[in-house]
Design a protein around this motif. Structure first.
Motif, PDB file in Angstrom:
ATOM      1  N   GLY A 133       1.850 -10.194  17.231  1.00  0.00           N
ATOM      2  CA  GLY A 133       2.443 -11.486  17.516  1.00  0.00           C
ATOM      3  C   GLY A 133       1.415 -12.596  17.478  1.00  0.00           C
ATOM      4  N   GLN A 185       7.266 -15.376  16.881  1.00  0.00           N
ATOM      5  CA  GLN A 185       5.959 -14.711  16.808  1.00  0.00           C
ATOM      6  C   GLN A 185       5.230 -14.800  18.146  1.00  0.00           C
ATOM      7  OE1 GLN A 185       3.681 -15.344  12.971  1.00  0.00           O
ATOM      8  NE2 GLN A 185       5.412 -16.698  12.614  1.00  0.00           N
ATOM      9  N   ARG A 219       6.570 -12.282  20.542  1.00  0.00           N
ATOM     10  CA  ARG A 219       6.018 -10.957  20.243  1.00  0.00           C
ATOM     11  C   ARG A 219       4.678 -10.762  20.941  1.00  0.00           C
ATOM     12  NH1 ARG A 219       7.475 -10.373  13.767  1.00  0.00           N
ATOM     13  NH2 ARG A 219       9.447  -9.277  14.104  1.00  0.00           N
TER      14      ARG A 219
END
Lengths: 454, 255
Positions: free
Chosen positions: A292, A397, A400
């Motif tokens: 991420g 992202q 994550r």
């Protein structure tokens, strides 16, 4: 002699501006390439089509008709008036005046009149835009993230455009008077409608003063344009160039598809005892430096490019359900923060500083967790962006990173994770109850059958 | 599915029920309505039953890629084991994940959302909706699911189904590409909303109620929950009902 000095001065100005621009462009390029990801050179015909329709053809602007028409005037004005700038540059280099006038003859009047018409359209659009921004209460222009600089930046752009266009009209007005003065040798341009309206302002002046005003307007316009070009690289106005690569490289998959993480696929396959497709069981440490995104170098380079393509119009934020209901999330701010971070890192690197290792990161120092947690991934921001920027990609992202690197997701999400892990459903139900509905259905239809018989 | 395979039968389509469709009391009624329709038109379908598992959508959107891929890997193993070719599902989140995200992980299927499936059945004449049915002239508004609409460009199929019911379809101001989220996507279903002025579902429900529709049609289990909660919050549950398009068809056909 003065002509030669003028030529040398012009070439010097051009060279200095060119050098500064080159430095700036390569800095921005390096900043974008702090991101990772592939080159994305596949499907070039589809990408080219998107660029033509969305950037060149302004397709997505037309969801809002009034700003679209005003924007179109600015856009066409910008593209077409650049042809006149070509004449400016050639005149500057060769020390000529209106180099195309003799060659084009009577036809010369037509393009110059078109340029003047566009210059007037640009002035009118800019005035309306200034009014929309500063007088009307259009919600997207009054958000929290529009602090002093973004507001000033927008106004500077509009005012500079007005002033540059006025310079063209002034230049043409004085030029038209000088064409009739026997003591000046100005070539015929033919009747220029819009600038002729300004003639009364200058008519009584001496030839010397007129030549000075005409030359001043010429220099003001060309230096103004070169200065503006440099300014643009620091401004949100960079979208006029970045919109093109951004629409070209925009994601082609359906909006709902989240980008896969091949590194995770590999680990999962190993965990499940399935040999990875290529038979490679070693996990490349470099490949998964971080799961991420915590900072800009974890993002796909296209996300940073998107930040440079953003003109802070706020259509994304205006459509965002979280923002509309008063949550802190603003997709526009996500893009502005990403650009600010890239610029800060770039500036630091230029000074020989630590760059990314300056103890700050995009997450926390620029974008808060409260913002990214509020996103419903509804894609309204992605749909709304006129130049195909994807704020959702950055948000996902970052989630994550929070979930996989830190395990710091909100507690109820962690509970949902463990439900899926243990019960194979996000809710805490027994897996053995999953098919109960079928029995219920059988009982219900048996009951209705019975009813019918009775 | 296991039974069908044991009996050497082949299903035309696999009905992916989804977690909400399996466990949520309200959404189970949608599952049953859809199954009744499938029975009525005589489509040979199968379900995975207890072998079905969460697609992993909420885990992925909340950032837990590992958990998502673990779920995907095991689901794909089951689906490929049964040689599944075609999947229909009433859940846009399952639909999106199965259709767009499983292929990269080895699961390639033709995935159809039940709105498209129902529209096809209507177009093919397999479902013949009699005019002057239960919903003739009744005001219905359709709430777009983000995962169906913007995420996958499915805007017209559910609307065509509603039009086939001869209902008076009224659009909300924010519809289709500008549709307003119910507030539950992106794993928001599983946590409280961040502080703000208002809940997203209340905002949306107010808009739906302002159309004067007696029915708010949805095509997603999350939208169903959020809109039902919104209607309850506004004390309108006696006058306004929230229904899935499959339920509306089943009701019209008195199934």
């Amino acid at each position: 002699m003065t002509g030669l000095i003028m030529q040398i001065t012009f070439l010097l100005v051009l060279a200095v501006a060119g050098y500064i621009l080159f430095r700036r462009i390569s800095r921005i390029r390096k900043n974008i390439l702090l991101g990772k990801g592939e080159a994305h050179n596949n499907h070039s015909s589809e990408r080219f089509k998107n660029m033509l329709l969305i950037a060149f053809g302004q397709k997505k602007m037309f969801k809002k008709v009034i700003p679209a028409l005003l924007h179109l005037a600015l856009y066409v004005g910008f593209v077409v008036i650049n042809l006149e700038v070509l004449e400016f540059v050639l005149d500057g280099i060769f020390g000529t005046h209106r180099i195309f006038a003799p060659t084009l003859g009577g036809f010369y009047t037509i393009p110059i009149n078109i340029f003047e018409f566009l210059a007037v359209a640009v002035i009118i659009s800019c005035v309306i835009f200034l009014w929309r921004r500063n007088v009307l209460t259009i919600r997207r222009f009054h958000a929290q993230e529009l602090t002093s600089w973004p507001k000033l930046d927008a106004n500077i752009i509009l005012i500079v455009e007005i002033v540059l266009m006025l310079a063209i009209l002034t230049m043409n007005a004085t030029d038209q008077i000088l064409q009739d003065r026997p003591d000046a040798s100005y070539p015929e341009t033919g009747f220029l409608f819009f600038s002729a309206l300004l003639i009364p302002l200058f008519e009584g002046l001496s030839t010397g003063t007129l030549i000075f005003i005409e030359r001043f307007a010429w220099w003001f316009h060309i230096i103004g344009i070169l200065g503006f070009a440099i300014y643009i690289t620091y401004s949100k106005h960079l979208h006029i160039f970045m919109a093109f690569p951004n629409t070209y490289y925009a994601r082609l998959a359906p909006k709902g598809k989240m980008e896969n993480m091949p590194a995770v696929t590999k680990e999962v396959q190993i965990m499940l005892g399935v040999p990875p497709e290529n038979g490679d069981v070693t996990i490349n440490a470099e490949e998964i430096s971080r799961f991420g995104a915590k900072d800009i170098n974890d993002l796909d380079w296209r996300d940073i490019m998107g930040a440079y393509a953003c003109t802070e119009c706020g259509r994304c934020t205006a459509e965002c359900p979280a923002n509309q209901t008063g949550k802190k999330l603003s997709p526009r701010k996500i893009m502005m923060d990403t650009r600010d971070r890239a610029e800060d890192v770039g500036k630091d690197l230029e000074k020989g500083g630590k760059g990314l290792e300056d103890g700050k990161s995009l997450l926390d120092n620029y974008i808060t967790r409260e913002e990214i947690n509020a996103c419903t991934s509804c894609n309204a921001c992605v749909e709304a962006c006129p130049v195909s920027i994807n704020p959702l990609s950055i948000i996902l992202q970052m989630r994550r990173y929070v979930a996989m690197e830190e395990a710091q997701s909100p507690a109820s999400w962690n509970a949902m994770f463990s439900n899926i892990e243990n019960n194979f459903a996000p809710w805490k139900f027994a897996p053995s109850d999953r098919f109960n509905w079928a029995d219920e259905l059988k009982n219900e239809s048996a009951a209705t059958q019975k009813e019918k018989h009775n | 599915m296991a039974e069908m395979v044991a009996e050497g039968e082949e299903a035309e389509v696999l009905f992916w029920v989804g977690c909400a469709g399996s466990y949520d009391d309200r959404y189970k009624r949608v599952t049953k309505a859809f199954v009744k329709i499938l029975h009525k038109v005589g489509i040979k379908f199968a379900v995975l039953g207890q072998e079905e598992s969460c697609t992993g959508d909420p885990a992925r959107r909340a950032g837990n890629e590992f958990l998502f891929q673990m779920q995907a890997a095991s689901n794909i193993q089951v689906l490929n084991g049964y040689n599944v070719k075609k999947i229909v599902t009433a859940c846009p989140h399952c639909f999106n994940t199965l259709k767009n995200e499983y292929p990269e992980l080895g699961g390639d299927y033709e995935v159809i959302h039940h709105s498209t499936f129902l529209q096809q059945l209507i177009n093919e004449g397999k479902i013949k909706l009699e005019g002057g049915g239960t919903f003739k002239g009744k005001k219905i508004t359709y709430h777009d699911s983000c995962f169906l609409g913007r995420a996958n460009n499915i805007y017209e199929a559910p609307r065509e189904v509603l039009e086939a019911l001869d209902a008076d379809l009224i659009e909300m101001k924010r519809c289709r590409t500008k549709g307003f989220c119910c507030g539950a996507g992106g794993a928001q279903m599983f946590k409280d909303a961040e502080p703000g002025r208002k809940e997203v579902n209340i905002d949306r429900t107010e808009e739906a109620l302002s159309t004067g529709a007696q029915t708010i049609a949805v095509a997603c289990p999350f939208c169903m929950t959020m809109m039902s909660d919104g209607v309850k919050n506004k004390n309108k549950e006696k006058e306004v009902s929230v229904k899935d398009i499959a339920e509306l068809i089943a009701e019209n056909e008195k199934l």
